[in-house]
Scaffold this motif. Structure first.
Motif, short mmCIF file in Angstrom:
data_model
loop_
_atom_site.label_atom_id
_atom_site.label_comp_id
_atom_site.label_asym_id
_atom_site.label_seq_id
_atom_site.Cartn_x
_atom_site.Cartn_y
_atom_site.Cartn_z
N GLU A 198 -75.84 -36.55 -51.73
CA GLU A 198 -77.10 -35.82 -51.88
C GLU A 198 -78.25 -36.77 -51.58
O GLU A 198 -78.17 -37.98 -51.80
CB GLU A 198 -77.21 -35.20 -53.28
CG GLU A 198 -77.23 -36.18 -54.43
CD GLU A 198 -78.62 -36.73 -54.71
OE1 GLU A 198 -79.59 -36.17 -54.16
OE2 GLU A 198 -78.73 -37.71 -55.45
N ARG A 217 -81.74 -35.82 -52.28
CA ARG A 217 -82.93 -35.11 -52.78
C ARG A 217 -84.13 -36.04 -52.96
O ARG A 217 -85.26 -35.68 -52.61
CB ARG A 217 -82.61 -34.40 -54.09
CG ARG A 217 -81.54 -33.32 -53.94
CD ARG A 217 -81.45 -32.45 -55.19
NE ARG A 217 -81.11 -33.20 -56.38
CZ ARG A 217 -79.87 -33.50 -56.75
NH1 ARG A 217 -78.84 -33.16 -55.98
NH2 ARG A 217 -79.63 -34.15 -57.88
N THR A 251 -81.84 -25.77 -48.86
CA THR A 251 -80.55 -26.44 -48.89
C THR A 251 -79.52 -25.58 -48.17
O THR A 251 -79.23 -24.46 -48.60
CB THR A 251 -80.10 -26.71 -50.34
OG1 THR A 251 -81.10 -27.51 -51.00
CG2 THR A 251 -78.76 -27.45 -50.36
N TYR A 293 -79.87 -29.42 -57.47
CA TYR A 293 -80.86 -29.24 -56.40
C TYR A 293 -82.02 -28.38 -56.90
O TYR A 293 -83.20 -28.72 -56.70
CB TYR A 293 -80.21 -28.57 -55.18
CG TYR A 293 -79.49 -29.52 -54.26
CD1 TYR A 293 -80.13 -30.07 -53.16
CD2 TYR A 293 -78.16 -29.87 -54.49
CE1 TYR A 293 -79.47 -30.94 -52.31
CE2 TYR A 293 -77.49 -30.74 -53.65
CZ TYR A 293 -78.14 -31.28 -52.56
OH TYR A 293 -77.49 -32.15 -51.73
#
Length: 490
Positions: free
Chosen positions: A291, A293, A19, A46
């Motif tokens: 985000e 993810r 990241t 994260y």
């Protein structure tokens, strides 16, 4: 989530998608500061999803402070503690132990840790030779336990070689690497595999331009790509052939994505991760704003087969390769960075050598490198008379008699050419002004390694050249080079 990992060294591993926190600087560029606790909460999310390695730098706004707030929640020896990779990007100047340790200590203080997991070193211009002093001091700090491992960022093959062959233990090189920018897939990958260096790839998603959002849409204006990442990689798109070529690439990648039920970003990431020199890719995050993810995790649920690669390769064949070696975008035109032309920035870097005018000779100046032999033997490192500059035979000597890259002719050549460039700069000349070089070899069998290193600098300049094997060079050197330049010559 249980996501694939890569072991960089026996005592350090990384998530394969790191990241990146460069967007913190962009988020804070209007004078606001992100809340550290909330930022740390975002990083914790994260980490809990398996993306537990974070990349930052001394100039990424408050990124190191936010990461430090996260790390404070873990004991130093907790195996679940996230990995903190940061970068030190000093302004070129004298790189004493004090200067280097101050940079390291600032990062340690911000991160709240005694030893930095991976400290990556960036240097703006190699004609300022203090990069070698800095690298040696970083290696000393590693031996003293302040740094776990050393990396570099935006180093080209030649200068990565200089550090390694001079004994600096470089573990990683962070470089731009994507479907749009494939420079790292060539000589850089070959060199890294042979020498145990791992690549950390950034720009893999081109600031988000490699996504469905930009497929089949007209070329955007500057107001549509206002953040730093997009403005930077739009320059890459222009360099590879323009928006139409980019659309061809996006269309090919989309076909692969549909076939596997994944996103364009997944395919672009998988393509880079599959290169054998790549340990991990770095995907940026805008903390508190967006985000991805769940989507990023799907990168590891499929593989690219021969059909996929053939379709992508056919589209890539229509693109003009990004010129130069890795990191060149920061050091020479076309300057493919967010701010574009960096020539004024580079011109502001202090010169490594200083010119001295000759009394009574208004059109003559000289440069001394500090060698004890210059006053004894009565010569200068370089002399300018009018528009003509002559550089003495130059060896891979640094400081007081230190031989750079012993037993490595290519590394010595790269450092010699840096030294020649520094000499020319002191006299208001550049390597582009060089009209003749003469190369003297201890062993003619080194001709190809030396010639290739010479070609990396002079491939587009093409000065006259003479290459000779001589009976003996004075000192423990494999190669010596002299140069002549004419400033402003047409």
């Amino acid at each position: 989530m249980s996501l694939p990992r890569f072991r960089l060294a026996p005592d350090i591993d990384t998530s394969r998608i790191i990241t990146g926190l460069w967007q913190v600087a962009d988020q804070e560029r209007d004078g606001r500061t992100l809340d550290r606790a909330k930022g740390a909460d975002a990083l914790a999310a994260y980490a809990s999803d398996g993306f537990d390695t974070f990349d930052m730098a001394d100039h990424y706004g408050s990124a190191e402070l936010i990461a430090g707030a996260l790390l404070s929640r873990f004991a130093p020896d907790d195996p679940a503690r996230p990995r903190a990779f940061t970068k030190w990007c000093p302004k070129p100047g004298p790189m004493t132990r004090e200067v280097v340790r101050d940079g390291i200590d600032l990062a340690r203080s911000r991160l709240g840790i005694g030893k930095i997991d991976l400290l990556q070193f960036h240097w703006w211009t190699f004609e300022h030779l203090a990069y070698l002093d800095a690298a040696k001091e970083l290696a000393a700090a590693q031996r003293d336990g302040l740094v776990g491992h050393l990396g570099v960022t935006n180093f080209d093959v030649g200068h990565l070689r200089v550090l390694l062959k001079h004994g600096v233990p470089v573990l990683t090189n962070q470089v731009s690497f994507s479907l749009l920018d494939r420079r790292a897939a060539g000589e850089m990958s070959t060199f890294c595999i042979r020498n145990g260096v791992k690549l950390l790839a950034y720009g893999t998603l081109a600031g988000g331009l490699l996504s469905e959002r930009w497929l089949g849409v007209p070329e955007p204006g500057a107001d549509e790509i206002a953040d730093w990442s997009k403005s930077k990689y739009k320059r890459f798109i222009d360099a590879l052939g323009g928006w139409a070529v980019f659309q061809t690439i996006l269309t090919a990648v989309q076909a692969v994505a549909v076939r596997h039920g994944v996103s364009i970003a997944n395919v672009a990431t998988r393509w880079v991760l599959d290169h054998p020199a790549v340990a991990a890719v770095i995907v940026g995050a805008r903390l508190g704003e967006a985000e991805h993810r769940a989507d990023n995790s799907r990168t590891f649920g499929f593989t690219l087969d021969a059909v996929d690669r053939a379709g992508i390769d056919a589209a890539l064949a229509r693109a003009t390769p990004i010129p130069g070696d890795c990191g060149d975008e920061y050091r020479r035109p076309p300057f493919l960075t967010a701010s574009g032309d960096l020539s004024h920035h580079l011109a502001a870097v202090p010169r490594y050598f200083q010119a001295t005018p000759i009394e009574g000779r208004p059109n003559r100046a000289q440069v001394d490198s500090g060698s004890v032999w210059e006053p004894i033997a009565g010569y200068s490192r370089a002399v300018r008379v009018g528009d003509r500059v002559l550089v003495s035979g130059t060896t891979a000597t640094h400081g007081v008699g230190e031989t750079v890259c012993p037993n490595d002719p290519a590394g010595q050549t790269t450092f010699i050419l840096d030294k020649i460039a520094a000499s020319l700069a002191a006299l208001d000349a550049t390597m582009a002004d060089v009209v003749r070089t003469r190369i003297y070899l201890r062993d003619a069998n080194h001709w190809e390694a030396v010639s290739r290193a010479h070609g990396q600098v002079f491939g587009a300049i093409r000065p006259a050249n003479t290459l000779l094997e001589v009976g003996r060079l004075v000192g423990d050197y494999l190669v010596e080079i002299e140069a002549e330049a004419v400033v402003g010559g047409i």
